[in-house]
Design an enzyme around this catalytic site. Structure first.
Site, PDB file in Angstrom:
ATOM      1  N   HIS A  75     -52.280  47.724 120.855  1.00  0.00           N
ATOM      2  CA  HIS A  75     -51.947  48.965 120.157  1.00  0.00           C
ATOM      3  C   HIS A  75     -51.395  48.686 118.763  1.00  0.00           C
ATOM      4  CE1 HIS A  75     -51.607  51.576 124.043  1.00  0.00           C
ATOM      5  NE2 HIS A  75     -52.767  50.945 123.942  1.00  0.00           N
ATOM      6  N   GLU A  77     -48.778  49.809 117.146  1.00  0.00           N
ATOM      7  CA  GLU A  77     -47.345  49.523 117.082  1.00  0.00           C
ATOM      8  C   GLU A  77     -47.065  48.085 117.509  1.00  0.00           C
ATOM      9  OE1 GLU A  77     -47.703  53.689 119.053  1.00  0.00           O
ATOM     10  OE2 GLU A  77     -48.909  51.871 118.851  1.00  0.00           O
ATOM     11  N   CYS A 103     -47.374  55.225 123.393  1.00  0.00           N
ATOM     12  CA  CYS A 103     -47.391  55.175 124.859  1.00  0.00           C
ATOM     13  C   CYS A 103     -46.039  54.630 125.325  1.00  0.00           C
ATOM     14  CB  CYS A 103     -48.541  54.287 125.344  1.00  0.00           C
ATOM     15  SG  CYS A 103     -48.300  52.523 125.045  1.00  0.00           S
ATOM     16  N   CYS A 106     -45.452  50.895 124.242  1.00  0.00           N
ATOM     17  CA  CYS A 106     -45.120  50.781 122.816  1.00  0.00           C
ATOM     18  C   CYS A 106     -43.730  51.346 122.539  1.00  0.00           C
ATOM     19  CB  CYS A 106     -46.174  51.469 121.961  1.00  0.00           C
ATOM     20  SG  CYS A 106     -47.723  50.551 121.878  1.00  0.00           S
TER      21      CYS A 106
END
Length: 143
Positions: A75, A77, A103, A106
């Site tokens: 992801h 992040e 999410c 993250c």
């Protein structure tokens, strides 16, 4: 243009580097209006990209929003946090601008990294939002 709009525009531009076939996400982490780190969602360094070999989630028939961990991509992040770590840069007391609400994984990483403000465009994850608020992370949702 105010700083929040400026950095969100940059996060949107960074998202265009994404190699995900389903969703392009960009992240900019700042301190005192200076960029500290950036990231976008894509495969691990040196690994095949979804653009080249297809989407694992599609191959497995995984519905949108479910089992997010079953994916080749890292992801945005997580990539921004990892980039800062590789360079030895602390993320304590920083602001994270991300084009998609984080999410839960993250979210945990952002809190652990010391990020104290999140700026995003939408909030579609009540559990992540609650965890951020309980952790003292200030959230701004841009229109």
């Amino acid at each position: 243009m105010d700083w929040e709009i400026y950095f969100m525009n940059l996060a949107e531009e960074i998202a265009t580097r994404s190699t995900c076939l389903r969703k392009q996400v960009g992240c900019v982490i700042t301190r005192e209006n200076y960029i500290v780190s950036t990231g976008y969602n894509g495969a691990l360094p040196g690994m095949p990209e979804c653009l080249d070999i297809g989407c694992l989630r599609s191959e497995l028939g995984i519905q949108h929003g479910r089992d997010k961990h079953l994916c080749r991509a890292v992801h945005a992040e997580q990539n921004a946090i990892a980039a800062a770590a590789r360079l030895g840069t602390s993320l304590k007391d920083t602001t994270c601008y991300v084009t998609l609400f984080p999410c839960i994984t993250c979210t945990k990483n952002l809190v652990q990294a010391g990020i104290n403000k999140l700026v995003t465009k939408e909030c579609d994850n009540d559990l992540s939002k609650k965890l951020l608020e309980e952790s003292g992370v200030y959230i701004t949702i841009l229109d």
